[in-house]
Write an enzyme that holds these catalytic residues in place. Structure first.
Site, PDB file in Angstrom:
ATOM      1  N   TYR A  55      -2.735   2.447 -11.509  1.00 25.66           N
ATOM      2  CA  TYR A  55      -1.710   3.506 -11.501  1.00 25.66           C
ATOM      3  C   TYR A  55      -0.300   2.936 -11.515  1.00 25.66           C
ATOM      4  O   TYR A  55       0.672   3.666 -11.611  1.00 25.66           O
ATOM      5  CB  TYR A  55      -1.900   4.465 -10.308  1.00 25.66           C
ATOM      6  CG  TYR A  55      -2.025   3.781  -8.986  1.00 25.66           C
ATOM      7  CD1 TYR A  55      -0.907   3.360  -8.282  1.00 25.66           C
ATOM      8  CD2 TYR A  55      -3.273   3.519  -8.456  1.00 25.66           C
ATOM      9  CE1 TYR A  55      -1.028   2.710  -7.081  1.00 25.66           C
ATOM     10  CE2 TYR A  55      -3.408   2.855  -7.245  1.00 25.66           C
ATOM     11  CZ  TYR A  55      -2.281   2.454  -6.559  1.00 25.66           C
ATOM     12  OH  TYR A  55      -2.404   1.795  -5.365  1.00 25.66           O
ATOM     13  N   SER A  62       0.816  -1.223   0.000  1.00 28.55           N
ATOM     14  CA  SER A  62       0.000   0.000   0.000  1.00 28.55           C
ATOM     15  C   SER A  62       0.849   1.273   0.000  1.00 28.55           C
ATOM     16  O   SER A  62       1.848   1.381   0.726  1.00 28.55           O
ATOM     17  CB  SER A  62      -0.903   0.011   1.235  1.00 28.55           C
ATOM     18  OG  SER A  62      -1.558   1.258   1.324  1.00 28.55           O
ATOM     19  N   GLY A 113      -4.979   5.987 -12.447  1.00 27.84           N
ATOM     20  CA  GLY A 113      -5.780   6.056 -11.228  1.00 27.84           C
ATOM     21  C   GLY A 113      -5.085   6.653 -10.017  1.00 27.84           C
ATOM     22  O   GLY A 113      -5.613   6.582  -8.910  1.00 27.84           O
ATOM     23  N   SER A 127      -0.601   4.132   0.811  1.00 27.80           N
ATOM     24  CA  SER A 127      -1.317   5.069   1.690  1.00 27.80           C
ATOM     25  C   SER A 127      -0.460   5.629   2.826  1.00 27.80           C
ATOM     26  O   SER A 127      -0.575   6.825   3.138  1.00 27.80           O
ATOM     27  CB  SER A 127      -2.579   4.405   2.248  1.00 27.80           C
ATOM     28  OG  SER A 127      -3.480   4.187   1.197  1.00 27.80           O
ATOM     29  N   GLY A 164     -15.904  -3.248 -16.345  1.00 30.51           N
ATOM     30  CA  GLY A 164     -15.754  -3.816 -15.004  1.00 30.51           C
ATOM     31  C   GLY A 164     -16.998  -3.526 -14.178  1.00 30.51           C
ATOM     32  O   GLY A 164     -17.601  -2.443 -14.308  1.00 30.51           O
ATOM     33  N   LYS A 220     -13.413  -5.079   2.279  1.00 32.68           N
ATOM     34  CA  LYS A 220     -14.298  -3.912   2.182  1.00 32.68           C
ATOM     35  C   LYS A 220     -15.770  -4.230   2.494  1.00 32.68           C
ATOM     36  O   LYS A 220     -16.489  -3.384   2.999  1.00 32.68           O
ATOM     37  CB  LYS A 220     -14.190  -3.282   0.792  1.00 32.68           C
ATOM     38  CG  LYS A 220     -12.866  -2.556   0.563  1.00 32.68           C
ATOM     39  CD  LYS A 220     -12.856  -1.808  -0.754  1.00 32.68           C
ATOM     40  CE  LYS A 220     -11.495  -1.201  -0.990  1.00 32.68           C
ATOM     41  NZ  LYS A 220     -11.440  -0.346  -2.161  1.00 32.68           N
TER      42      LYS A 220
HETATM   43  P1  NAP Z   1     -12.737  -6.649  -8.799  1.00 29.01           P
HETATM   44  O1  NAP Z   1     -13.737  -6.501  -7.683  1.00 29.01           O
HETATM   45  O2  NAP Z   1     -12.004  -7.927  -8.989  1.00 29.01           O
HETATM   46  O3  NAP Z   1     -13.546  -6.297 -10.149  1.00 29.01           O
HETATM   47  C1  NAP Z   1     -12.984  -6.365 -11.440  1.00 29.01           C
HETATM   48  C2  NAP Z   1     -14.067  -6.843 -12.393  1.00 29.01           C
HETATM   49  O4  NAP Z   1     -13.568  -6.776 -13.725  1.00 29.01           O
HETATM   50  C3  NAP Z   1     -14.443  -8.319 -12.150  1.00 29.01           C
HETATM   51  O5  NAP Z   1     -15.829  -8.445 -12.234  1.00 29.01           O
HETATM   52  C4  NAP Z   1     -13.732  -9.028 -13.297  1.00 29.01           C
HETATM   53  O6  NAP Z   1     -14.365 -10.226 -13.666  1.00 29.01           O
HETATM   54  C5  NAP Z   1     -13.868  -8.008 -14.399  1.00 29.01           C
HETATM   55  N1  NAP Z   1     -12.917  -8.192 -15.490  1.00 29.01           N
HETATM   56  C6  NAP Z   1     -11.662  -8.712 -15.449  1.00 29.01           C
HETATM   57  N2  NAP Z   1     -11.105  -8.659 -16.687  1.00 29.01           N
HETATM   58  C7  NAP Z   1     -12.041  -8.110 -17.524  1.00 29.01           C
HETATM   59  C8  NAP Z   1     -12.045  -7.791 -18.901  1.00 29.01           C
HETATM   60  N3  NAP Z   1     -11.001  -8.047 -19.685  1.00 29.01           N
HETATM   61  N4  NAP Z   1     -13.159  -7.225 -19.415  1.00 29.01           N
HETATM   62  C9  NAP Z   1     -14.227  -6.994 -18.634  1.00 29.01           C
HETATM   63  N5  NAP Z   1     -14.277  -7.261 -17.326  1.00 29.01           N
HETATM   64  C10 NAP Z   1     -13.187  -7.820 -16.763  1.00 29.01           C
HETATM   65  O7  NAP Z   1     -11.624  -5.521  -8.698  1.00 29.01           O
HETATM   66  P2  NAP Z   1     -11.800  -4.036  -8.110  1.00 29.01           P
HETATM   67  O8  NAP Z   1     -11.521  -4.042  -6.653  1.00 29.01           O
HETATM   68  O9  NAP Z   1     -13.087  -3.486  -8.603  1.00 29.01           O
HETATM   69  O10 NAP Z   1     -10.550  -3.297  -8.797  1.00 29.01           O
HETATM   70  C11 NAP Z   1     -10.490  -3.102 -10.193  1.00 29.01           C
HETATM   71  C12 NAP Z   1      -9.205  -2.355 -10.551  1.00 29.01           C
HETATM   72  O11 NAP Z   1      -9.266  -1.046 -10.017  1.00 29.01           O
HETATM   73  C13 NAP Z   1      -7.941  -2.991  -9.972  1.00 29.01           C
HETATM   74  O12 NAP Z   1      -6.912  -2.877 -10.920  1.00 29.01           O
HETATM   75  C14 NAP Z   1      -7.633  -2.140  -8.770  1.00 29.01           C
HETATM   76  O13 NAP Z   1      -6.265  -2.129  -8.437  1.00 29.01           O
HETATM   77  C15 NAP Z   1      -8.096  -0.776  -9.268  1.00 29.01           C
HETATM   78  N6  NAP Z   1      -8.447   0.155  -8.179  1.00 29.01           N
HETATM   79  C16 NAP Z   1      -7.839   1.362  -8.179  1.00 29.01           C
HETATM   80  C17 NAP Z   1      -8.164   2.291  -7.197  1.00 29.01           C
HETATM   81  C18 NAP Z   1      -7.499   3.640  -7.185  1.00 29.01           C
HETATM   82  O14 NAP Z   1      -7.565   4.330  -6.158  1.00 29.01           O
HETATM   83  N7  NAP Z   1      -6.882   4.055  -8.271  1.00 29.01           N
HETATM   84  C19 NAP Z   1      -9.140   1.960  -6.216  1.00 29.01           C
HETATM   85  C20 NAP Z   1      -9.746   0.714  -6.268  1.00 29.01           C
HETATM   86  C21 NAP Z   1      -9.405  -0.192  -7.264  1.00 29.01           C
HETATM   87  P3  NAP Z   1     -13.789 -11.596 -13.032  1.00 29.01           P
HETATM   88  O15 NAP Z   1     -13.954 -11.460 -11.543  1.00 29.01           O
HETATM   89  O16 NAP Z   1     -14.664 -12.642 -13.648  1.00 29.01           O
HETATM   90  O17 NAP Z   1     -12.345 -11.668 -13.432  1.00 29.01           O
END
Ligand code: NAP
Length: 284
Positions: A227, A20, A248, A22, A132, A71
């Site tokens: 990011y 992290s 991000g 943070s 997503g 979460k």
């Molecule tokens: P998550 O709960 O695992 O959700 C990701 C979703 O995307 C899942 O439903 C996944 O399906 C789907 N997916 C995977 N590959 C795909 C593709 N090629 N096309 C369409 N859908 C697809 O993850 P999350 O916690 O939402 O996080 C998502 C991303 O955001 C991560 O990279 C995370 O690091 C980032 N993030 C960034 C911040 C920030 O502050 N910048 C904050 C939170 C999250 P499956 O489960 O079937 O694979």
């Protein structure tokens, strides 16, 4: 004799959480504002979660960020959660108020603050394509809906997740058009003002591209929640098409700032927090 108040502890809880960023931004902010507090990393195994959350007060932990995989799992141990966190179904910030634990979600707010303040993008009346439908997409879509977007189209590799999120959003925001896309083409990105990647696709160098460049018109803002790396394949592709792009990091910064403000009641020193993140990322 002047009474010295004990140092307050804050931190991020996850499993794992050691990567992290943070602590960098929060400790820089505490130092700048001369707040006697320290932000630490806490890793707890699932079987330790309840005990950890229920012992925050006795361990002088006044606030927590919560990350993967907790979460949703922390919610039953809290006394109160904000309307936004309830709508999102997840808590990323806990505040100890008296002896009560309050839960919030600042992910969506962080995203919107970054869009508005740094990227000068107002989602009001805009069409948005979202890839997503996981935890981050839930937080973002709720805040885009609160900001009165015109339409949000959602594609997830797992169609049932996109359908579930669209159903949930429709039930809570009746003036906005929500649609499930059955493919990347179905996102109708050409008609959108903003395309968001809220999937982990792009974190690994060998990840294939998430969208073809024929779907990326010049006037699109392309936002990747990832990011690290700072420039994913998606962002490189979009830039080559002439689109405006963002990773991000700004979302991470502003969600941290919103948590900091909830805990301390003070305005977060954004410049200092941003500098701490950038300094670290420049070194890796
Ligand atoms: P998550 O709960 O695992 O959700 C990701 C979703 O995307 C899942 O439903 C996944 O399906 C789907 N997916 C995977 N590959 C795909 C593709 N090629 N096309 C369409 N859908 C697809 O993850 P999350 O916690 O939402 O996080 C998502 C991303 O955001 C991560 O990279 C995370 O690091 C980032 N993030 C960034 C911040 C920030 O502050 N910048 C904050 C939170 C999250 P499956 O489960 O079937 O694979």
């Amino acid at each position: 004799m002047e009474k010295i108040s004990p140092r307050k502890i804050y931190g991020v809880l996850g499993f794992p959480a050691k990567h992290s960023l943070s602590p960098l931004m929060h400790n820089a902010a505490f130092k700048t504002l001369k707040i006697n507090a320290r932000y630490k990393i806490f890793e707890a195994e699932p079987k330790e979660l309840k005990n950890f959350i229920c012992s925050l007060s006795e361990n002088h932990i006044f606030g927590l960020n919560v990350t993967v995989p907790y979460k949703e799992k922390v919610i039953p141990f809290l006394d109160k959660i904000s309307d936004e966190a309830r709508l999102i179904g997840a808590v990323n910030t806990i505040k100890l108020r008296g002896d009560k634990l309050e839960g919030f979600n600042t992910d969506g707010e962080g995203f919107i603050r970054h869009l508005r303040k740094d990227l000068r993008f107002n989602p009001n009346a805009k069409s948005i394509a979202l890839i997503g439908a996981g935890g981050a997409a839930r937080a973002i879509s709720v805040y885009l809906a609160k900001a009165k977007a015109k339409a949000i189209t959602i594609y997830d590799i797992d169609k049932s997740k996109a359908q579930g999120l669209v159903k949930h959003l429709k039930a809570n925001f009746n003036k906005i058009r929500f649609e499930v896309a059955h493919s990347v083409a179905g996102l109708k990105a050409k008609e959108a003002a903003l395309l968001i990647n809220a999937t982990p696709r792009g974190m690994k160098e060998k990840d294939p591209e998430i969208i073809d460049n024929k779907f990326l018109p010049k006037n699109l803002l392309v936002y990747d929640l990832i990011y690290n790396p700072a420039q994913t394949k998606l962002l490189k592709l979009a830039k080559a098409q002439g689109c405006r792009t963002s990773n991000g990091l700004g979302m991470l910064l502003y969600q941290g700032a919103a948590s900091f403000e909830l805990w301390t009641g003070k305005r977060a020193p954004i410049g200092v927090m941003r500098k701490a993140l950038n300094k670290h990322l420049a070194l890796i």
